[in-house]
Each structure stands twice: as structure tokens, then as C-alpha cells.
Enzyme design. Structure first.
Site, short mmCIF file in Angstrom:
data_model
loop_
_atom_site.label_atom_id
_atom_site.label_comp_id
_atom_site.label_asym_id
_atom_site.label_seq_id
_atom_site.Cartn_x
_atom_site.Cartn_y
_atom_site.Cartn_z
N GLU A 121 0.22 -0.97 -0.20
CA GLU A 121 0.14 0.27 0.43
C GLU A 121 0.75 1.07 0.24
OE1 GLU A 121 -4.17 2.57 2.37
OE2 GLU A 121 -2.41 1.67 3.35
N GLU A 136 -21.47 2.47 0.00
CA GLU A 136 -22.70 2.62 1.69
C GLU A 136 -22.32 2.25 2.71
OE1 GLU A 136 -23.96 -1.11 -0.84
OE2 GLU A 136 -25.11 0.34 -1.25
#
Lengths: 180, 180
Positions: B119, B140
Site C-alpha cells: 500500500e 454505502e
């Protein structure tokens, strides 16, 4: 602080390695719906800002397979089972740099990748460092090169992306702020 | 910089998730011996230091399942496939904070956990921010609380371990150094 808590419905371990494990948690979200979280478990680590008598910072160059390149970092290492972080810091300082200290000071801890991993790094400052008379062995699969650099040199290494990790980027700013 | 390169003998994927994958590489070490590396692959992320007109920093509190607690961070998010990091930064700023900007400046990139993950976080500074007239939807499964804080308040949050991640710890020192 349990705000927005995501309650675990079920945990499934997907991988158990020598260093990390990976699990997928089914969670209940704050709105009552469900979701999945992919989580890497890591034992945690320490990192050490080691300052030499002439005010240089000790850095370690090593190959990082995950990045497929070598980068330059402050000395760091994983916490062994049941090891107090302060002891890990002293051990890693001795193993990686060949120095020891009687002045180790805790700075700060932080998660490195809270979106997918539980790794915490505990950061220490080592001053009054002295060379060990007898070197301590490193892990047998570690190959590193040591350097003592000034803050200005460190800044150039950041510009050249040779220093390219969060803890070392933090260490640069920390020394610039608090030790200069 | 291929110093101490660890050549891949074999790669085995152990887990493929929605966000991360995990593989174990058999490698040839610089001394000719072999070793294993457990590696998490991540799409990379951006983080944004967003400064309001009255010189406060926008922070986001959210639950981090990996840590089993909520922490307070600078706005951040994963890079979508083929998305330029600068666009991710603008998108995450708009989605997470409800602000947008015409002055987004690249600061620095770093690996978050080079010992076991690839990452990279790309850090941006957003100034001249203005509130969006229409809010943009977040993912969401994201639940966050926004706050605008001064550097002093940020320092207290670090002391109380409410700010507890590397990018936000770095952001604090960066603003203290370069914007104060």
C-alpha cells in the site's frame, strides 16, 4: 470510543502465515445492514529514531519484497510474542545498528494501515547511543546497509523517494520539529 | 535501487478479496539461501490535508474494524482502478467532507507497511475549499463524523490517542512545519 461500531457477526480466518494472518469479518453496520471487512492481523512493531553524538540519524537500507525495491528507513522490527515494545526497540537498535543506549524515550504510537490491518508501530527516540563491543546477530533473512545522515540529507532522500515509508517520513518531521 | 534484491522463485496467491489479496513469495535471498515473504497487495490510497478558511483542519471520525475502535483521521480513500491519485483525492474530499477545491497540491507519497504490504498513500493539500451545493454520496458502508479542528486541538487528540494513525500523525507535523 465505540462510535459507529461494527459488530462482528462471524469471523473466518482465510490465511495463517509465519507473520501475518488474514480474516474476513461479517459485520453489522450502524444502519443495521451487513458488510464484509478484510482484516490483516500483525503482531505490531517498533521503530527507533537513533541520534548519534554528531546529531545524525541512523538509517537502514533494505530490500522490501512487497514494494520490489530497496528503501531507506529508520531501524524497526516486529514485536516478538510477550515482548514489551521498549525491549523490542532496544533489541532492534542493537541488532540493526550495532549501537545500544541508556536513554530510550517513548514518542508515540500509530496504526499504519487502519483500513485493512491492525499493525501498530510504537516509536522511540534513542539518544546517548554507544557502539556495542560485540555485534548482535540479525535475523538470518535480513540484509541491511547502515548510514548516518543529517536532516538535510534525509530531506534529499525523501525528494528522491529513497525514503519512502510513513514511519521514516514522520521521523524526519519529528526530528525537524523537536530536536533541531 | 535493486540492492539486496530478493528474486522471486515462485508466487502463490492465498486469498483474493474485494479490496486486498494476499500472496506468499518464495524468494532467493542475497546470500543464495531461500526465504518466504507474506505480502498483502492493496490498490493504494490518497489522503487529503484540507484547510478551511479559518485555518482549521478537516478530520473524519470513523470506526476501523481492524482496530475494533473509532479513530480520527484526515480524509482518505482507496484509489479506484485506473483512477489518477489526484482525482481520487478530489473525489474523497468531496465525498467525505462535502467540500471541493480548485487548489489541490501534491505533498508526498509513502508506503504504510513496507514489511508486509504494498500500500502506498499519496498525500495532498487542499486549500481554498468551498462547500459543495449538492452533497456527493459516500460509499454505502461508510459512516463518518466530520470535525474542523485547530492544530492545538489536533495535538490533544494525539495525546488522547483519538488520532492514532500514521498519515494523520504525519499531517499534524506537516501542517505545524509548513503552514503555521
Amino acid at each position: 470510543m465505540k462510535k459507529f461500531e461494527e459488530k462482528t457477526i462471524q469471523t473466518e480466518q482465510k490465511f495463517k502465515g509465519r507473520i501475518i494472518t488474514l480474516q474476513v469479518d461479517d459485520v453489522e453496520l450502524p444502519n443495521g445492514q451487513t458488510g464484509k471487512r478484510e482484516i490483516v492481523k500483525h503482531p505490531g512493531a517498533v521503530a527507533v529514531i537513533a541520534i548519534t553524538e554528531d546529531k545524525k540519524i541512523i538509517l537502514v537500507e533494505q530490500y522490501r519484497k512487497a514494494l520490489e525495491r530497496s528503501i531507506i528507513e529508520i531501524p524497526a522490527g516486529k514485536i516478538e510474542p510477550n515482548e514489551a515494545p521498549e525491549l523490542t526497540a532496544l533489541r532492534e537498535l542493537e541488532e540493526e545498528t550495532g549501537y545500544t543506549t541508556d536513554k530510550l524515550q517513548y514518542i508515540q504510537s500509530f496504526a499504519t494501515s487502519p483500513g485493512f490491518a491492525d499493525e501498530i508501530i510504537h516509536l522511540y527516540l534513542a539518544e546517548n547511543i554507544v557502539e556495542l563491543e560485540e555485534k548482535v546477530d540479525m535475523d538470518e533473512d535480513e540484509f541491511v546497509e547502515l548510514m548516518h545522515v543529517s536532516l538535510n540529507e534525509m530531506e534529499s532522500m525523501i525528494d528522491r523517494k529513497e525514503i519512502y515509508d510513513a514511519k521514516t517520513a514522520f521521523a524526519f518531521l519529528w526530528v525537524k520539529n523537536y530536536l533541531k
